[in-house]
Write a protein that holds these residues in place. Structure first.
Motif, PDB file in Angstrom:
ATOM      1  N   ARG A 212      34.408  79.060  47.386  1.00 21.34           N
ATOM      2  CA  ARG A 212      33.259  78.394  47.982  1.00 21.34           C
ATOM      3  C   ARG A 212      31.892  78.987  47.406  1.00 21.34           C
ATOM      4  O   ARG A 212      32.016  79.973  46.932  1.00 21.34           O
ATOM      5  CB  ARG A 212      33.407  78.720  49.755  1.00 21.34           C
ATOM      6  N   ASN A 213      30.929  78.310  47.554  1.00 19.48           N
ATOM      7  CA  ASN A 213      29.730  78.610  46.963  1.00 19.48           C
ATOM      8  C   ASN A 213      29.234  79.052  48.520  1.00 19.48           C
ATOM      9  O   ASN A 213      28.972  78.291  49.241  1.00 19.48           O
ATOM     10  CB  ASN A 213      28.942  77.327  46.493  1.00 19.48           C
ATOM     11  N   ALA A 214      28.471  80.391  48.369  1.00 18.81           N
ATOM     12  CA  ALA A 214      28.056  80.941  49.733  1.00 18.81           C
ATOM     13  C   ALA A 214      26.959  80.268  49.854  1.00 18.81           C
ATOM     14  O   ALA A 214      26.673  80.049  51.306  1.00 18.81           O
ATOM     15  CB  ALA A 214      27.810  82.381  49.295  1.00 18.81           C
ATOM     16  N   ALA A 215      25.921  79.895  49.308  1.00 23.90           N
ATOM     17  CA  ALA A 215      24.795  79.233  49.900  1.00 23.90           C
ATOM     18  C   ALA A 215      24.918  77.930  50.472  1.00 23.90           C
ATOM     19  O   ALA A 215      24.416  77.591  51.305  1.00 23.90           O
ATOM     20  CB  ALA A 215      23.736  79.189  48.598  1.00 23.90           C
ATOM     21  N   LYS A 216      25.960  77.086  49.854  1.00 28.77           N
ATOM     22  CA  LYS A 216      26.374  75.927  50.392  1.00 28.77           C
ATOM     23  C   LYS A 216      26.807  76.074  51.700  1.00 28.77           C
ATOM     24  O   LYS A 216      26.774  75.217  52.798  1.00 28.77           O
ATOM     25  CB  LYS A 216      27.071  75.081  49.251  1.00 28.77           C
ATOM     26  N   PHE A 217      27.809  77.200  51.663  1.00 27.93           N
ATOM     27  CA  PHE A 217      28.542  77.373  52.778  1.00 27.93           C
ATOM     28  C   PHE A 217      27.986  77.674  54.081  1.00 27.93           C
ATOM     29  O   PHE A 217      27.895  77.385  55.120  1.00 27.93           O
ATOM     30  CB  PHE A 217      29.459  78.351  52.691  1.00 27.93           C
ATOM     31  N   THR A 218      26.606  78.744  53.613  1.00 22.10           N
ATOM     32  CA  THR A 218      25.695  79.026  54.763  1.00 22.10           C
ATOM     33  C   THR A 218      24.960  77.646  55.314  1.00 22.10           C
ATOM     34  O   THR A 218      24.602  77.870  56.798  1.00 22.10           O
ATOM     35  CB  THR A 218      24.659  80.156  54.051  1.00 22.10           C
ATOM     36  N   GLU A 219      24.588  76.939  54.391  1.00 18.75           N
ATOM     37  CA  GLU A 219      24.085  75.665  55.013  1.00 18.75           C
ATOM     38  C   GLU A 219      25.066  74.772  55.916  1.00 18.75           C
ATOM     39  O   GLU A 219      24.591  74.174  56.948  1.00 18.75           O
ATOM     40  CB  GLU A 219      23.460  74.739  53.830  1.00 18.75           C
ATOM     41  N   ASP A 220      26.127  74.477  55.308  1.00 16.98           N
ATOM     42  CA  ASP A 220      27.013  73.580  56.003  1.00 16.98           C
ATOM     43  C   ASP A 220      27.514  74.060  57.210  1.00 16.98           C
ATOM     44  O   ASP A 220      27.737  73.117  58.274  1.00 16.98           O
ATOM     45  CB  ASP A 220      28.269  73.365  55.079  1.00 16.98           C
ATOM     46  N   ILE A 221      27.779  75.366  57.419  1.00 15.35           N
ATOM     47  CA  ILE A 221      28.186  76.086  58.925  1.00 15.35           C
ATOM     48  C   ILE A 221      27.312  75.916  59.657  1.00 15.35           C
ATOM     49  O   ILE A 221      27.557  76.027  60.877  1.00 15.35           O
ATOM     50  CB  ILE A 221      28.814  77.350  58.549  1.00 15.35           C
ATOM     51  N   GLY A 222      26.016  76.049  59.207  1.00 11.80           N
ATOM     52  CA  GLY A 222      24.771  75.778  60.121  1.00 11.80           C
ATOM     53  C   GLY A 222      24.016  77.079  60.394  1.00 11.80           C
ATOM     54  O   GLY A 222      23.023  77.372  61.192  1.00 11.80           O
ATOM     55  N   ILE A 223      24.252  78.105  59.402  1.00  9.85           N
ATOM     56  CA  ILE A 223      23.807  79.453  59.636  1.00  9.85           C
ATOM     57  C   ILE A 223      22.214  79.295  59.304  1.00  9.85           C
ATOM     58  O   ILE A 223      21.260  79.738  59.947  1.00  9.85           O
ATOM     59  CB  ILE A 223      24.428  80.600  59.015  1.00  9.85           C
ATOM     60  N   SER A 224      21.944  78.338  58.316  1.00 11.23           N
ATOM     61  CA  SER A 224      20.386  78.307  57.742  1.00 11.23           C
ATOM     62  C   SER A 224      19.668  77.631  59.101  1.00 11.23           C
ATOM     63  O   SER A 224      18.437  77.799  58.836  1.00 11.23           O
ATOM     64  CB  SER A 224      20.620  77.130  56.799  1.00 11.23           C
ATOM     65  N   ASP A 225      20.224  76.826  59.733  1.00 10.33           N
ATOM     66  CA  ASP A 225      19.520  76.311  60.999  1.00 10.33           C
ATOM     67  C   ASP A 225      19.311  77.201  62.085  1.00 10.33           C
ATOM     68  O   ASP A 225      18.369  76.888  62.835  1.00 10.33           O
ATOM     69  CB  ASP A 225      20.149  75.241  61.584  1.00 10.33           C
ATOM     70  N   PRO A 228      15.145  78.140  60.456  1.00 11.82           N
ATOM     71  CA  PRO A 228      14.774  77.553  59.457  1.00 11.82           C
ATOM     72  C   PRO A 228      13.563  77.825  58.578  1.00 11.82           C
ATOM     73  O   PRO A 228      12.777  78.434  59.021  1.00 11.82           O
ATOM     74  CB  PRO A 228      14.654  76.111  59.915  1.00 11.82           C
ATOM     75  N   GLY A 229      13.472  77.783  57.315  1.00  6.98           N
ATOM     76  CA  GLY A 229      12.430  78.096  56.559  1.00  6.98           C
ATOM     77  C   GLY A 229      12.766  79.552  56.073  1.00  6.98           C
ATOM     78  O   GLY A 229      11.796  80.015  55.254  1.00  6.98           O
ATOM     79  N   SER A 230      13.674  79.981  56.094  1.00  4.16           N
ATOM     80  CA  SER A 230      13.836  81.543  55.611  1.00  4.16           C
ATOM     81  C   SER A 230      14.477  81.453  54.255  1.00  4.16           C
ATOM     82  O   SER A 230      15.169  80.357  53.863  1.00  4.16           O
ATOM     83  CB  SER A 230      14.930  82.144  56.698  1.00  4.16           C
ATOM     84  N   LYS A 231      14.227  82.185  53.497  1.00  8.19           N
ATOM     85  CA  LYS A 231      14.888  82.490  52.305  1.00  8.19           C
ATOM     86  C   LYS A 231      16.152  83.581  52.450  1.00  8.19           C
ATOM     87  O   LYS A 231      15.934  84.246  53.330  1.00  8.19           O
ATOM     88  CB  LYS A 231      13.766  83.573  51.232  1.00  8.19           C
ATOM     89  N   ILE A 232      17.294  82.777  52.027  1.00  9.09           N
ATOM     90  CA  ILE A 232      18.426  83.486  52.340  1.00  9.09           C
ATOM     91  C   ILE A 232      19.264  83.824  50.970  1.00  9.09           C
ATOM     92  O   ILE A 232      19.433  83.002  50.003  1.00  9.09           O
ATOM     93  CB  ILE A 232      19.229  82.238  53.109  1.00  9.09           C
ATOM     94  N   ASN A 233      20.219  85.063  51.211  1.00  6.68           N
ATOM     95  CA  ASN A 233      20.928  85.466  50.438  1.00  6.68           C
ATOM     96  C   ASN A 233      22.228  85.533  50.915  1.00  6.68           C
ATOM     97  O   ASN A 233      22.305  86.359  52.173  1.00  6.68           O
ATOM     98  CB  ASN A 233      20.442  86.824  49.548  1.00  6.68           C
ATOM     99  N   SER A 234      23.471  85.166  50.473  1.00  8.29           N
ATOM    100  CA  SER A 234      24.425  85.375  51.257  1.00  8.29           C
ATOM    101  C   SER A 234      25.896  85.585  50.327  1.00  8.29           C
ATOM    102  O   SER A 234      25.611  85.112  49.104  1.00  8.29           O
ATOM    103  CB  SER A 234      24.572  84.116  52.248  1.00  8.29           C
ATOM    104  N   ILE A 235      26.779  86.181  50.820  1.00 10.76           N
ATOM    105  CA  ILE A 235      27.719  86.534  50.150  1.00 10.76           C
ATOM    106  C   ILE A 235      29.379  86.386  51.004  1.00 10.76           C
ATOM    107  O   ILE A 235      29.279  86.482  52.211  1.00 10.76           O
ATOM    108  CB  ILE A 235      27.771  87.920  49.544  1.00 10.76           C
ATOM    109  N   LEU A 236      30.100  85.726  50.245  1.00 14.05           N
ATOM    110  CA  LEU A 236      31.681  85.500  50.923  1.00 14.05           C
ATOM    111  C   LEU A 236      32.600  86.438  50.327  1.00 14.05           C
ATOM    112  O   LEU A 236      32.728  86.565  48.932  1.00 14.05           O
ATOM    113  CB  LEU A 236      32.088  84.093  50.690  1.00 14.05           C
TER     114      LEU A 236
END
Lengths: 348, 348
Positions: A212-225, A228-236
């Protein structure tokens, strides 16, 4: 449990302590023209050196304005001008970093005073697995007292069940160098016994075996929401587990860490975002992770807009309150609440 | 310190732990017509038998309506219809009485249920002087868990300085037998570092070497005025120290115990009197004993008229607040406050 570990000839079930040790240090300088520079300008390799004492590594970094957020092999490090937040899980030696951090910010930036200090954690699932001094909070207090002076330590919640420990400073007198003179607040939502359905998504590979792509996963799963408006760095993590750091303007941050194994599932959410009312934010987080048991803490200093007393009465739909406490410390107020998911009439 | 004790060849300074272990038990009966009789009708010698397990003795007794108050060699025992309060200081074994009390009230009165239970104490001055399980609150919790089930234990105040421990029951479900369904509240004022001037009066003999009359002393010194109209029983120990029990209508009681040696001076005040506002009462007590350091707790159940939250904001003239906390438990709210005498500008 499918994964076993053989130690001293006896099979040991695989276990990982998701519960983090959380250290927040605020610095000030007695120099007439203030510090030479902000701690956020300290080079990465110097933090990497310090983290060898903690037994963890920097995996990734992200910068936004005056903040640098590092994702660690075990949780996160946030460095801003005058504040260091080190949060480490597993059997890491978080507090062992403290003397080196104090020395580093003095040498590099000219910070000569620990203006305020907070060390906190939930009770460990398996305290006996921890190295000294982390087996008991009393030992951690003794250890910190060798480095800092005039401390006050507290236990909120049930000492013999779920609880939350805090070590902070009790300032002997008011000087302009002591205490945090800007609005400061921290909300923590510490979740256990999570929904297996929510948790099983937090794996490096998807159902088809694709990474999985961590950034896309973070968006898809709803964590970005969540904010909103945050700069995000994530890792699986491989094979499972998840960490993210989020940065916003005005020194605001948030961070999530997921340990998903059903036998010791644990998710932490932490933020210092400024809000008058955290009810909606708390609802978003609980809805995403569906925990059975929740410990929440809210910390706010005397110049914060957030009034801890108001949060005392927050009702979280679908959850029953087991305990709530408010403590008024020297410069901070602190709210603690322990919630349990309500069982519906049909037993679900 | 003038009095020394030789133990294991080494001189040990004389020390007495004034801090009490306080146990309050409420009973109920599942019998259709209730209990056979009230616990207050149990004969004195049966309590004396139980107190041998605690290592203390009954020195005097007083009855008023449905209450009997015993002055013990180490503090007090209050017995009313369905409530037992055992408060013992020194190195007594307060909790060891519990299984015997449960058996006695079952056999004598037909009480078959512990409706509610509270064990509390301040941190000991010298915990290592205590016998097992009193050296740590964790050990006391383990001991009580062998007798009672579904407990919740708390620590209010600073774990590494002055604090107050509480063990209570966490009722798994609501039954009519569980919990206290009448208004109940307890105020405790636990005082240390007392004024030598206030303390030196609490001796068996006066300045001329004449044995004081305890009842007259209680009036002269102003203790009777704390709650006027009470029936009072008091004792002056030889050579020093003081205990009193006070009884009022409607199951109301109060009790004071004084340990006066300057090296470990300690005075406790405890009452369940019903008041909307305890400010005046607290003022009277502090004015009489002039302590440097005060721990206060107020406990009130959901049917009590006393609203603990209001007490949160009590200001005590001449004292600075170090800590205050409010905890909301299952049926009770709890307020804790730690005060320190303010030093005036002239250093007095």
């Amino acid at each position: 449990m499918s994964v076993v570990d053989v130690k001293d000839g006896a099979p040991q079930s695989w276990f990982f302590e998701g519960v983090e040790k959380l250290m927040e240090i605020w610095f000030s300088s007695s120099a007439p023209d203030g510090p030479k520079k902000g701690a956020n300008l300290i080079e990465r390799w110097k933090w990497e050196n310090i983290l060898t004492h903690v037994h963890c590594k920097i995996l990734d970094e992200m910068k936004h304005q005056d903040q640098t957020a590092y994702i660690l092999s075990e949780s996160s490090l946030f460095v801003s001008r005058e504040r260091i937040i080190l949060k480490t899980c597993g059997t890491t030696l978080c507090l062992q970093a403290l003397p080196f951090i104090i020395q580093l910010v003095q040498d590099e930036c000219g910070f000569d005073t620990v203006a305020d200090f907070f060390y906190s954690r939930k009770n460990f699932i398996k305290p006996d697995n921890q190295p000294h001094p982390y087996k008991t909070f009393q030992d951690e207090t003794v250890y910190l007292d060798t480095i800092l002076s005039e401390s006050a330590s507290y236990c909120l919640g049930r000492m013999n069940r779920d609880c939350w420990y805090l070590y902070t400073l009790n300032h002997p007198e008011n000087t302009s160098l002591i205490g945090v003179n800007q609005p400061d607040q921290t909300l923590e939502i510490l979740m256990t016994n999570l929904s297996v359905e929510s948790m099983q998504k937090f794996t490096r590979c998807d159902e088809k075996g694709n990474v999985r792509n961590a950034a896309k996963f973070t968006e898809d799963i709803g964590i970005s929401d969540i904010l909103p408006g945050s700069k995000i760095n994530s890792i699986l993590f491989d094979p499972c587990g998840y960490s993210m750091n989020g940065l916003l303007d005005k020194n605001q941050y948030w961070t999530i860490h997921v340990t998903l194994e059903p036998e010791f599932s644990y998710v932490s959410f932490e933020t210092n975002v400024i809000m008058k009312d955290y009810k909606e934010l708390i609802g978003k987080v609980l809805n995403l992770f569906q925990p059975q048991v929740v410990s929440m803490t809210l910390f706010a200093n005397h110049v914060s807009k957030n009034k801890v007393h108001k949060s005392f009465y927050i009702k979280v739909p679908g959850y029953k309150r087991l305990d709530r406490q408010v403590a008024q410390l020297q410069d901070y107020s602190l709210w603690y609440s322990q919630l349990k998911k309500e069982i519906k009439n049909n037993g679900v």
